[in-house]
Design a protein around this motif. Structure first.
Motif, PDB file in Angstrom:
ATOM      1  N   ALA A 115       0.812  -1.329  -0.011  1.00  0.00           N
ATOM      2  CA  ALA A 115       0.071   0.041   0.166  1.00  0.00           C
ATOM      3  C   ALA A 115       0.642   1.323  -0.029  1.00  0.00           C
ATOM      4  N   LEU A 116       1.973   1.105   0.769  1.00  0.00           N
ATOM      5  CA  LEU A 116       2.875   2.347   0.798  1.00  0.00           C
ATOM      6  C   LEU A 116       3.919   2.531  -0.319  1.00  0.00           C
ATOM      7  N   GLY A 117       4.200   1.309  -0.796  1.00  0.00           N
ATOM      8  CA  GLY A 117       5.118   1.157  -2.031  1.00  0.00           C
ATOM      9  C   GLY A 117       6.598   1.048  -1.270  1.00  0.00           C
ATOM     10  N   PHE A 118       6.587   0.611  -0.240  1.00  0.00           N
ATOM     11  CA  PHE A 118       7.752   0.237   0.470  1.00  0.00           C
ATOM     12  C   PHE A 118       8.312  -1.277   0.106  1.00  0.00           C
ATOM     13  N   LEU A 119       9.694  -1.451   0.504  1.00  0.00           N
ATOM     14  CA  LEU A 119      10.013  -2.720   0.425  1.00  0.00           C
ATOM     15  C   LEU A 119       9.584  -3.524   1.555  1.00  0.00           C
TER      16      LEU A 119
ATOM     17  N   SER B  95      21.089 -13.382   1.354  1.00  0.00           N
ATOM     18  CA  SER B  95      20.496 -12.250   0.800  1.00  0.00           C
ATOM     19  C   SER B  95      19.065 -12.184   0.432  1.00  0.00           C
ATOM     20  N   MET B  96      18.864 -11.164  -0.354  1.00  0.00           N
ATOM     21  CA  MET B  96      17.464 -11.003  -0.645  1.00  0.00           C
ATOM     22  C   MET B  96      17.802 -10.055  -2.024  1.00  0.00           C
ATOM     23  N   LYS B  97      16.687 -10.461  -2.770  1.00  0.00           N
ATOM     24  CA  LYS B  97      16.836  -9.624  -4.027  1.00  0.00           C
ATOM     25  C   LYS B  97      15.010  -9.409  -4.415  1.00  0.00           C
ATOM     26  N   LEU B  98      14.754  -8.548  -5.024  1.00  0.00           N
ATOM     27  CA  LEU B  98      13.365  -8.199  -5.640  1.00  0.00           C
ATOM     28  C   LEU B  98      13.236  -8.771  -7.079  1.00  0.00           C
TER      29      LEU B  98
ATOM     30  N   VAL C 106      11.267   0.757   4.222  1.00  0.00           N
ATOM     31  CA  VAL C 106      10.793  -0.688   4.546  1.00  0.00           C
ATOM     32  C   VAL C 106       9.698  -1.055   5.548  1.00  0.00           C
ATOM     33  N   VAL C 107       9.041  -2.007   5.502  1.00  0.00           N
ATOM     34  CA  VAL C 107       8.345  -2.431   6.364  1.00  0.00           C
ATOM     35  C   VAL C 107       8.727  -3.821   6.552  1.00  0.00           C
ATOM     36  N   MET C 108       9.352  -4.163   7.946  1.00  0.00           N
ATOM     37  CA  MET C 108      10.267  -5.051   8.228  1.00  0.00           C
ATOM     38  C   MET C 108       9.568  -6.059   9.555  1.00  0.00           C
ATOM     39  N   ASP C 109       9.344  -7.268   9.300  1.00  0.00           N
ATOM     40  CA  ASP C 109       8.758  -7.735  10.359  1.00  0.00           C
ATOM     41  C   ASP C 109       9.661  -9.114  10.878  1.00  0.00           C
ATOM     42  N   GLY C 110       9.388  -9.648  12.150  1.00  0.00           N
ATOM     43  CA  GLY C 110      10.110 -10.399  12.927  1.00  0.00           C
ATOM     44  C   GLY C 110      10.411 -10.428  14.195  1.00  0.00           C
ATOM     45  N   ARG C 111      11.101 -11.080  14.864  1.00  0.00           N
ATOM     46  CA  ARG C 111      11.603 -10.835  16.252  1.00  0.00           C
ATOM     47  C   ARG C 111      12.540  -9.683  16.706  1.00  0.00           C
ATOM     48  N   ASP C 112      12.273  -8.762  17.547  1.00  0.00           N
ATOM     49  CA  ASP C 112      13.129  -7.928  17.917  1.00  0.00           C
ATOM     50  C   ASP C 112      13.651  -7.041  16.828  1.00  0.00           C
TER      51      ASP C 112
END
Length: 189
Positions: A27-31, A69-72, A125-131
């Motif tokens: 919705a925000l156009g973020f990674l 690593s990550m890639k889009l 970014v919107v980042m999810d996870g622990r800590d």
């Protein structure tokens, strides 16, 4: 000065962090950064080397031969292990359990910390996870904590796994959620 906006979503396993984070990022156009995928990739790398995820010393040694690593891509975020796309291979109960074990270890958390911070340094970014909001991005502009009861989280995970064709029982998933909560709440790091 950092021009990027960081949103973190913390909470226990199965609370819906990834689902919410993905939608907010879209919705925000973020990674969208699924940090759990990084831990799962590290767990896969450890298992591929024949290392027991419960053996902290062997896990820490195995990290030296891993690059996570990550890639889009047009399909979304892809998770790479030593240059291989492992996005599909890391979504099994075996990898989930192994990731939960290795995530307890300071060496693993340190190994993946810079990867996560580097992604955020050059992206909103919107980042999810622990800590995530306390350790990975402590200066995030928006921090959320999402939770649900263990039974609700197990029910959600059970249906998710069944939809993917996994043969699991609700009791098995519920037991794994409780065990993972115990490990996550009582780990030293």
């Amino acid at each position: 000065m950092n021009q990027h906006i960081h949103i973190t979503i913390d909470g226990p396993s199965g609370a819906g962090k990834s689902t919410i984070a993905r939608e907010v990022a879209k919705a925000l156009g973020f990674l969208y950064v699924d940090t759990g995928a990084l831990y799962r990739a590290a767990a896969l790398g450890v298992l591929e080397q024949g290392v027991d995820p419960k053996n902290v010393h062997e896990v820490c040694e195995a990290l030296s031969s891993l690059e996570v690593s990550m890639k889009l891509s047009p399909e979304g975020q892809r998770t790479l292990l030593n240059g291989r796309d492992v996005s599909g291979r890391i979504r099994t109960p075996e990898i989930s359990t192994a990731a939960s074990f290795i995530a307890q270890y300071a060496c693993v958390r340190s190994f993946l910390l810079d990867v996560q911070r580097d992604i955020a340094a050059s992206n909103s970014v919107v980042m999810d996870g622990r800590d995530i909001g306390t350790t990975v991005l402590p200066n995030a502009q928006v921090k959320l904590y999402l939770t649900a009861s263990a039974k609700d989280r197990a029910f959600r995970r059970y249906h998710e796994l069944r939809t993917k064709g996994e043969s699991v029982s609700f009791d098995e998933v519920y037991r794994e959620i409780l065990q993972r909560d115990e490990r996550d709440m009582n780990r030293e790091v």
